[in-house]
Scaffold this active site. Structure first.
Site, PDB file in Angstrom:
ATOM      1  N   HIS A  68      -9.386  14.169   1.230  1.00  0.00           N
ATOM      2  CA  HIS A  68      -8.743  15.295   0.558  1.00  0.00           C
ATOM      3  C   HIS A  68      -9.224  16.580   1.232  1.00  0.00           C
ATOM      4  O   HIS A  68     -10.439  16.812   1.316  1.00  0.00           O
ATOM      5  CB  HIS A  68      -9.167  15.363  -0.911  1.00  0.00           C
ATOM      6  CG  HIS A  68      -8.829  14.160  -1.734  1.00  0.00           C
ATOM      7  ND1 HIS A  68      -7.807  14.158  -2.662  1.00  0.00           N
ATOM      8  CD2 HIS A  68      -9.397  12.929  -1.804  1.00  0.00           C
ATOM      9  CE1 HIS A  68      -7.762  12.966  -3.255  1.00  0.00           C
ATOM     10  NE2 HIS A  68      -8.720  12.201  -2.753  1.00  0.00           N
ATOM     11  N   HIS A  92      -4.020   0.802   8.487  1.00  0.00           N
ATOM     12  CA  HIS A  92      -4.514   0.567   7.132  1.00  0.00           C
ATOM     13  C   HIS A  92      -6.000   0.221   7.160  1.00  0.00           C
ATOM     14  O   HIS A  92      -6.399  -0.805   7.712  1.00  0.00           O
ATOM     15  CB  HIS A  92      -3.756  -0.556   6.420  1.00  0.00           C
ATOM     16  CG  HIS A  92      -4.269  -0.772   5.024  1.00  0.00           C
ATOM     17  ND1 HIS A  92      -3.805  -0.066   3.934  1.00  0.00           N
ATOM     18  CD2 HIS A  92      -5.260  -1.569   4.560  1.00  0.00           C
ATOM     19  CE1 HIS A  92      -4.471  -0.431   2.859  1.00  0.00           C
ATOM     20  NE2 HIS A  92      -5.361  -1.352   3.204  1.00  0.00           N
ATOM     21  N   HIS A 137      -6.390   3.070   0.552  1.00  0.00           N
ATOM     22  CA  HIS A 137      -6.094   3.308   1.976  1.00  0.00           C
ATOM     23  C   HIS A 137      -6.926   4.548   2.286  1.00  0.00           C
ATOM     24  O   HIS A 137      -6.730   5.604   1.657  1.00  0.00           O
ATOM     25  CB  HIS A 137      -4.592   3.538   2.172  1.00  0.00           C
ATOM     26  CG  HIS A 137      -4.176   3.822   3.585  1.00  0.00           C
ATOM     27  ND1 HIS A 137      -3.187   3.092   4.234  1.00  0.00           N
ATOM     28  CD2 HIS A 137      -4.595   4.763   4.483  1.00  0.00           C
ATOM     29  CE1 HIS A 137      -3.022   3.559   5.470  1.00  0.00           C
ATOM     30  NE2 HIS A 137      -3.869   4.587   5.642  1.00  0.00           N
ATOM     31  N   CYS A 194       0.580   3.357   3.181  1.00  0.00           N
ATOM     32  CA  CYS A 194       1.295   2.741   4.309  1.00  0.00           C
ATOM     33  C   CYS A 194       2.796   3.010   4.179  1.00  0.00           C
ATOM     34  O   CYS A 194       3.469   3.293   5.181  1.00  0.00           O
ATOM     35  CB  CYS A 194       1.009   1.252   4.380  1.00  0.00           C
ATOM     36  SG  CYS A 194      -0.606   0.827   5.067  1.00  0.00           S
ATOM     37  N   HIS A 247      -8.595   7.848   2.881  1.00  0.00           N
ATOM     38  CA  HIS A 247      -8.012   9.189   2.943  1.00  0.00           C
ATOM     39  C   HIS A 247      -9.063  10.233   2.645  1.00  0.00           C
ATOM     40  O   HIS A 247     -10.000   9.995   1.896  1.00  0.00           O
ATOM     41  CB  HIS A 247      -6.839   9.327   1.961  1.00  0.00           C
ATOM     42  CG  HIS A 247      -7.181   8.993   0.536  1.00  0.00           C
ATOM     43  ND1 HIS A 247      -7.250   7.705   0.073  1.00  0.00           N
ATOM     44  CD2 HIS A 247      -7.485   9.785  -0.517  1.00  0.00           C
ATOM     45  CE1 HIS A 247      -7.566   7.707  -1.212  1.00  0.00           C
ATOM     46  NE2 HIS A 247      -7.736   8.963  -1.591  1.00  0.00           N
ATOM     47  N   CYS A 266       0.848  -1.205   0.000  1.00  0.00           N
ATOM     48  CA  CYS A 266       0.000   0.000   0.000  1.00  0.00           C
ATOM     49  C   CYS A 266       0.878   1.248   0.000  1.00  0.00           C
ATOM     50  O   CYS A 266       1.713   1.435   0.895  1.00  0.00           O
ATOM     51  CB  CYS A 266      -0.921  -0.005   1.223  1.00  0.00           C
ATOM     52  SG  CYS A 266      -1.791   1.548   1.452  1.00  0.00           S
ATOM     53  N   ASN A 269     -13.326   9.820  -1.613  1.00  0.00           N
ATOM     54  CA  ASN A 269     -13.792   9.025  -2.744  1.00  0.00           C
ATOM     55  C   ASN A 269     -13.791   7.565  -2.307  1.00  0.00           C
ATOM     56  O   ASN A 269     -12.752   7.042  -1.913  1.00  0.00           O
ATOM     57  CB  ASN A 269     -12.861   9.206  -3.953  1.00  0.00           C
ATOM     58  CG  ASN A 269     -12.855  10.637  -4.460  1.00  0.00           C
ATOM     59  OD1 ASN A 269     -13.897  11.262  -4.576  1.00  0.00           O
ATOM     60  ND2 ASN A 269     -11.678  11.159  -4.754  1.00  0.00           N
TER      61      ASN A 269
HETATM   62  P1  AMP Z   1      -8.174   9.095  -4.718  1.00  0.00           P
HETATM   63  O1  AMP Z   1      -8.223   9.262  -6.213  1.00  0.00           O
HETATM   64  O2  AMP Z   1      -9.316   9.722  -3.999  1.00  0.00           O
HETATM   65  O3  AMP Z   1      -7.928   7.654  -4.320  1.00  0.00           O
HETATM   66  O4  AMP Z   1      -6.917   9.957  -4.256  1.00  0.00           O
HETATM   67  C1  AMP Z   1      -5.596   9.489  -4.309  1.00  0.00           C
HETATM   68  C2  AMP Z   1      -4.719  10.715  -4.282  1.00  0.00           C
HETATM   69  O5  AMP Z   1      -3.417  10.305  -3.909  1.00  0.00           O
HETATM   70  C3  AMP Z   1      -4.596  11.440  -5.612  1.00  0.00           C
HETATM   71  O6  AMP Z   1      -5.055  12.796  -5.471  1.00  0.00           O
HETATM   72  C4  AMP Z   1      -3.092  11.382  -5.925  1.00  0.00           C
HETATM   73  O7  AMP Z   1      -2.610  12.567  -6.515  1.00  0.00           O
HETATM   74  C5  AMP Z   1      -2.505  11.167  -4.544  1.00  0.00           C
HETATM   75  N1  AMP Z   1      -1.213  10.494  -4.529  1.00  0.00           N
HETATM   76  C6  AMP Z   1      -0.860   9.331  -5.150  1.00  0.00           C
HETATM   77  N2  AMP Z   1       0.420   9.021  -4.877  1.00  0.00           N
HETATM   78  C7  AMP Z   1       0.883   9.991  -4.046  1.00  0.00           C
HETATM   79  C8  AMP Z   1       2.135  10.235  -3.407  1.00  0.00           C
HETATM   80  N3  AMP Z   1       3.184   9.410  -3.557  1.00  0.00           N
HETATM   81  N4  AMP Z   1       2.262  11.339  -2.645  1.00  0.00           N
HETATM   82  C9  AMP Z   1       1.224  12.185  -2.475  1.00  0.00           C
HETATM   83  N5  AMP Z   1       0.008  12.013  -3.040  1.00  0.00           N
HETATM   84  C10 AMP Z   1      -0.147  10.927  -3.827  1.00  0.00           C
HETATM   85 ZN    ZN Z   2      -2.325   1.317   3.634  1.00  0.00          ZN
END
Ligand code: AMP
Ligand code: ZN
Length: 114
Positions: A102, A46, A98, A7, A100, A4, A87
């Site tokens: 925004h 996680h 994982h 993670c 999250h 992940c 989302n």
């Molecule tokens: P979601 O599309 O809601 O699953 O959001 C995933 C978010 O993670 C997206 O906005 C990506 O730009 C962000 N993301 C993916 N990889 C990384 C990373 N290594 N560092 C920071 N953000 C990331």
């Molecule tokens: Zn995770």
């Protein structure tokens, strides 16, 4: 979860730009920001998505929401406003499985999503 990406970010195996951290929550700048401020707030535990919240782990939501308040204050957008978005699943466009949130702000975002 060993494969992940979030993670790995929490464990510092992948670099990130830290914004806020407690024992239970980590927040960092999104790598592909949609606004002047775009922070991701994640539980250190996680949890794959909103679908995986249970009576046993839902207490983390308190920490996530209080983190969002504190981060918005620190970024100076608490008064101007921001969106806090989750989302969940394919139809919502979730790409990282994982849990999250925004936190997006720093500009007028115009039309509301809903
Ligand atoms: P979601 O599309 O809601 O699953 O959001 C995933 C978010 O993670 C997206 O906005 C990506 O730009 C962000 N993301 C993916 N990889 C990384 C990373 N290594 N560092 C920071 N953000 C990331
Ligand atoms: Zn995770």
């Amino acid at each position: 979860m060993s494969d992940c990406i979030f993670c790995k970010i929490i464990n510092r195996e992948i670099p990130s730009k830290s914004v806020y951290e407690t024992e239970k929550v980590y927040a960092f700048h999104d790598i592909n920001p949609e606004a002047p401020f775009h922070v991701l707030i994640v539980p250190k535990e996680h949890i794959g998505s909103h679908n995986e919240l249970t009576p046993d782990n839902v207490g983390i939501m308190k920490d996530i929401h209080l983190a969002a308040n504190e981060i918005a204050r620190q970024l100076g957008i608490a008064e101007s406003g921001y969106r806090l978005i989750n989302n969940c699943g394919a139809d919502a466009g979730q790409t990282v499985f994982h849990l999250h949130y925004h936190l997006v702000g720093g500009k007028s975002m115009g039309t509301k999503i809903l």
